[in-house]
Design a protein around this motif. Sequence first.
Motif, PDB file in Angstrom:
ATOM      1  N   THR A  86       0.964  -1.241   0.115  1.00  0.00           N
ATOM      2  CA  THR A  86      -0.039   0.093  -0.062  1.00  0.00           C
ATOM      3  C   THR A  86       1.136   1.132  -0.003  1.00  0.00           C
ATOM      4  O   THR A  86       0.756   2.037  -0.689  1.00  0.00           O
ATOM      5  CB  THR A  86      -0.970  -0.052   1.229  1.00  0.00           C
ATOM      6  OG1 THR A  86      -1.858  -1.103   1.002  1.00  0.00           O
ATOM      7  CG2 THR A  86      -1.806   1.338   1.400  1.00  0.00           C
ATOM      8  N   TYR A  87       1.566   1.496   0.970  1.00  0.00           N
ATOM      9  CA  TYR A  87       2.704   2.584   1.179  1.00  0.00           C
ATOM     10  C   TYR A  87       3.852   2.244   0.222  1.00  0.00           C
ATOM     11  O   TYR A  87       4.681   1.339   0.730  1.00  0.00           O
ATOM     12  CB  TYR A  87       2.927   2.641   2.550  1.00  0.00           C
ATOM     13  CG  TYR A  87       1.829   3.063   3.488  1.00  0.00           C
ATOM     14  CD1 TYR A  87       1.057   4.222   3.248  1.00  0.00           C
ATOM     15  CD2 TYR A  87       1.454   2.316   4.442  1.00  0.00           C
ATOM     16  CE1 TYR A  87       0.139   4.614   4.236  1.00  0.00           C
ATOM     17  CE2 TYR A  87       0.326   2.549   5.182  1.00  0.00           C
ATOM     18  CZ  TYR A  87      -0.304   3.651   4.989  1.00  0.00           C
ATOM     19  OH  TYR A  87      -1.533   4.099   5.787  1.00  0.00           O
ATOM     20  N   ASN A  90      -0.335   5.773  -1.386  1.00  0.00           N
ATOM     21  CA  ASN A  90      -0.665   5.369  -0.116  1.00  0.00           C
ATOM     22  C   ASN A  90      -2.300   4.696  -0.025  1.00  0.00           C
ATOM     23  O   ASN A  90      -2.914   4.757   1.009  1.00  0.00           O
ATOM     24  CB  ASN A  90      -0.921   6.498   0.729  1.00  0.00           C
ATOM     25  CG  ASN A  90      -1.704   7.794   0.365  1.00  0.00           C
ATOM     26  OD1 ASN A  90      -2.458   7.558  -0.943  1.00  0.00           O
ATOM     27  ND2 ASN A  90      -2.184   8.660   0.953  1.00  0.00           N
ATOM     28  N   PHE A 129       3.686  -1.065   6.952  1.00  0.00           N
ATOM     29  CA  PHE A 129       2.654  -0.124   7.274  1.00  0.00           C
ATOM     30  C   PHE A 129       2.548   0.001   8.950  1.00  0.00           C
ATOM     31  O   PHE A 129       1.703   0.960   9.457  1.00  0.00           O
ATOM     32  CB  PHE A 129       1.362  -0.876   6.720  1.00  0.00           C
ATOM     33  CG  PHE A 129       1.265  -2.439   6.742  1.00  0.00           C
ATOM     34  CD1 PHE A 129       0.781  -2.968   7.906  1.00  0.00           C
ATOM     35  CD2 PHE A 129       1.727  -2.869   5.773  1.00  0.00           C
ATOM     36  CE1 PHE A 129       1.008  -4.227   7.984  1.00  0.00           C
ATOM     37  CE2 PHE A 129       1.603  -4.509   5.781  1.00  0.00           C
ATOM     38  CZ  PHE A 129       1.260  -5.101   6.801  1.00  0.00           C
ATOM     39  N   GLU A 144       1.129   3.294  10.604  1.00  0.00           N
ATOM     40  CA  GLU A 144      -0.004   3.269  11.222  1.00  0.00           C
ATOM     41  C   GLU A 144       0.284   3.737  12.901  1.00  0.00           C
ATOM     42  O   GLU A 144      -0.723   4.639  13.183  1.00  0.00           O
ATOM     43  CB  GLU A 144      -0.732   1.918  11.231  1.00  0.00           C
ATOM     44  CG  GLU A 144      -1.294   1.424  10.222  1.00  0.00           C
ATOM     45  CD  GLU A 144      -1.411   0.020   9.923  1.00  0.00           C
ATOM     46  OE1 GLU A 144      -1.699  -0.607   8.864  1.00  0.00           O
ATOM     47  OE2 GLU A 144      -1.102  -0.791  10.939  1.00  0.00           O
ATOM     48  N   THR A 158      -4.904   2.657   7.261  1.00  0.00           N
ATOM     49  CA  THR A 158      -4.509   2.066   6.283  1.00  0.00           C
ATOM     50  C   THR A 158      -5.543   1.934   5.189  1.00  0.00           C
ATOM     51  O   THR A 158      -6.353   0.805   5.463  1.00  0.00           O
ATOM     52  CB  THR A 158      -3.421   0.932   6.301  1.00  0.00           C
ATOM     53  OG1 THR A 158      -2.423   1.442   7.230  1.00  0.00           O
ATOM     54  CG2 THR A 158      -2.955   0.410   5.115  1.00  0.00           C
ATOM     55  N   LYS A 196      -6.283  -0.492   2.715  1.00  0.00           N
ATOM     56  CA  LYS A 196      -5.937  -1.777   1.982  1.00  0.00           C
ATOM     57  C   LYS A 196      -6.911  -2.705   2.493  1.00  0.00           C
ATOM     58  O   LYS A 196      -7.818  -2.328   3.337  1.00  0.00           O
ATOM     59  CB  LYS A 196      -4.702  -2.149   2.460  1.00  0.00           C
ATOM     60  CG  LYS A 196      -4.460  -2.511   3.850  1.00  0.00           C
ATOM     61  CD  LYS A 196      -2.928  -2.755   4.018  1.00  0.00           C
ATOM     62  CE  LYS A 196      -2.572  -4.368   3.284  1.00  0.00           C
ATOM     63  NZ  LYS A 196      -1.333  -4.637   3.505  1.00  0.00           N
ATOM     64  N   TYR A 221       2.340  -7.128   1.116  1.00  0.00           N
ATOM     65  CA  TYR A 221       2.721  -6.118   0.368  1.00  0.00           C
ATOM     66  C   TYR A 221       2.833  -6.749  -1.186  1.00  0.00           C
ATOM     67  O   TYR A 221       2.789  -7.826  -1.442  1.00  0.00           O
ATOM     68  CB  TYR A 221       3.998  -5.657   0.827  1.00  0.00           C
ATOM     69  CG  TYR A 221       4.647  -5.244   2.169  1.00  0.00           C
ATOM     70  CD1 TYR A 221       4.531  -3.806   2.499  1.00  0.00           C
ATOM     71  CD2 TYR A 221       4.687  -6.266   3.279  1.00  0.00           C
ATOM     72  CE1 TYR A 221       4.880  -3.461   3.935  1.00  0.00           C
ATOM     73  CE2 TYR A 221       4.921  -6.036   4.599  1.00  0.00           C
ATOM     74  CZ  TYR A 221       4.881  -4.736   4.793  1.00  0.00           C
ATOM     75  OH  TYR A 221       5.105  -4.384   6.195  1.00  0.00           O
TER      76      TYR A 221
END
Length: 821
Positions: A107-108, A122, A149, A153, A172, A174, A190
């Motif tokens: 995600t990040y 993000n 993450f 977080e 987050t 996701k 990831y």
Amino acid sequence: MHKFLLFLLVLAMLSCENKNLPEKIAITTNWEFKGVDTLDWQSARVPGNIFSDLLEKKMIPNPFIKTNEDSVQWVSKKNWEYKTTFSLSKKQLQKKNIELHFEGLDTYATIYLNDSIILKANNAFKKYTIDIKKSAKESNNLRVVFENFNDIELKKEAEIWYKLPVQNRVYTRKAQFQYGWDWGPVLNSYGIWKEVSIKAWDDVIFSDIYIKQDSLTVTKAVLSADIIIESNIEKFVELETWINSEKILTGIHLKKGENKLTIPIKIDNPTLWWTHNLGKPYLYRFDFKLFRKNKLLDQKIIKKGIRTIKLIAERDTIGQSFYFELNGKPVYAKGANLIPMHSFQDKVTNEKYEKLLSHVVTSNMNMLRVWGGGIYENDIFYDLCDEKGILVWQDFMFACAMYPGDATFLQNVSEEAEYQVKRLRNHTSIALWCGNNENSEAWKRWGWQENRGEKEKQEIWDNYLMLFDSILPSIVAKNSNTDYWETSPKYGRGNPKYISEGDAHDWWIWHDEYPFEHLQEKVPRFMSEFGFQSFPSFETVKYINQKDEIDLKTNAIKSHQKHPKGFELIEKYMKRDYKIPTSDEDYVYVSQLLQAKGIVMGIEAQRRAKPYNMGTLYWQLNDCWPAISWSSIDYFGNWKALQYKAKKAFENVLISTVKSKNGYEIYIVNDLLLETKGTLQIKIMDFFGKEIWSDTSRITVKADASQRVYQLLKTDVDHTKHFLSVTFNNSSSFFYFAKPKDLMLPKEPIERTISKTKNGFSITLKSNVLQKDVFLFTSEKGHFSDNFFDLLPNTSKTIHFKSNSTNLQQLSIKSLQSIQE
């Protein structure tokens, strides 16, 4: 020879025509991955994720078997990076526009092109488009670095002066289920989980096309196509709009930049799209082509059905209705809740989507709810729902939590929502957008307000309203014609209004340990969730344990039960209705009968209550990993007893018998839009086939109605030795006067005859006595056309086993009486 030359000429013309089209280059090769703090690069698959890559390299054990989930948790605590190289030809580099597209990053992520940062991502649910015209070369290095993450977080959590009820995952964007659920593992991934591509184009390109339906009558459909064209030129172009074989020609004077136009479309005597159980899901083909001087510049094809779909949620004398109106007709929704089909989305092929949705149609379901803790599904899912006539209730991806309300978070989710609504709005199957799953109920009922000050509670609730009562409905209304519902359920089970207003989740069953009969007594307007657990197939149990025998007492099995009271609740409910089996194999079998008994009891009660109740969606259709769960189809695609029995309970014409104060009432529920006539035949029989009593009558059942057609006042029935058989036209139903554990079922063998067919085997069964809940199973791969059924005494029943196997020597058969001592 002349035909061959003509073919070459056409091919040459097409090649010449297509050279002006935007060019798409998928970046799927040469990918490698490694931990940021390690040195060795390993080959990777894209689309994919870190767990799949590590598993393929045998760097981690399979987290789906034994207790291996625990041993792979380190994966989610590291930073990971991916890299590849790709080439662009000189012709491609000469294109006026070169864009890099990431369909999904989890995600990040920081993206580097030729060692320069070009993006920081993000949100796993957004598409990212980057203009790389100035930085692209003939040979390019692309690198994606994923940041842990957990660290992010914790930073986000520290920025808020209070603690949200559910931490970590709410910060987050996701898939929330990756953090663990009461049916799924903690496998928080990831990766580049969707396609990466380059799009290169010169003068013009379709940026977006939205086909709106403005009005619809029997004789005419009035549509409009809202089209956005990106242009580098100020020229005259022609737009050809083909609807099936009809053409509309439009001249356009383009300006540089974004061009918006609306093309009116009229279709005479339109063929309507229906759910598969009510008609044909007919789709029109809309083909949009941009030309300049007879050269094709861009093309976009959209398949779309003509229909109206509305959520009717209106105040009435009872409370508030909740039902879907399709083409002006109330449609009873029958189906289930869908969770992600795998913990690792790269494992979900188009073939698996096709198989699952074919099962949905075969099972007489006409609606799926895409649950808010998972993912916005792949395009192929919605394409298939369009084609197969399945309505989709689409949640936004928020579930069982309260979310932050800072400007950065709200902007992020606003962009996510706008992208997803625009992506899906041309799909005929989309019936509803729902803001979240159980967030409102959780805040009001799950104790989350305890020990909080008034200011804190007010801010959390205001943030909820900002997102779900303001931002999301505004985005849906602005970008689509689809209805919006704030939260599911409208009221939690702690509020008495849950049975009279809106949709309901009934977890009195299971969580609060109410008996199954509660589902007959408390019927809501629309049941959008209710469920009960069972063990999966023998195949799945063996896979979890990596053992050939069925053993439920292993640590592996315990680790695949994610509800803290799961085993206890299955046992407690089983004791109420069944004799507890002594063998683990029989226990698995009876657990599935138990699940099916409870859920089908609810389905029938809800359908009998039509039109007060207008929908039943049980929890849940599928699994994301091998597990003991609420699913009706297990991880390997095997149908549990619930799926077979729900198929029958979802038939358009349902026979349903229920005990009443004065005896027994027989209902016919007719979902067809036409009345149905036929012969109603009622018999009371003993388990050896002897007829005790019978009655026959001709009846007419109204269209789209639930109708009580018979009241049985017999009192001289032996509840333990007799059963009720009801037939109407080609449908039949059996009703038992006592619980399964109290039935005096005779034990006799089941005769079998097996013959090979073109695509499997034909199995004919017969017995001298009634055989209750006959279960066929084999180690051979395949699917039984029917299973977990009651075999009438002295009556043959033929089942088809669809399989590629060449023999069926290991076919085994159980029935309820065969496992009882």
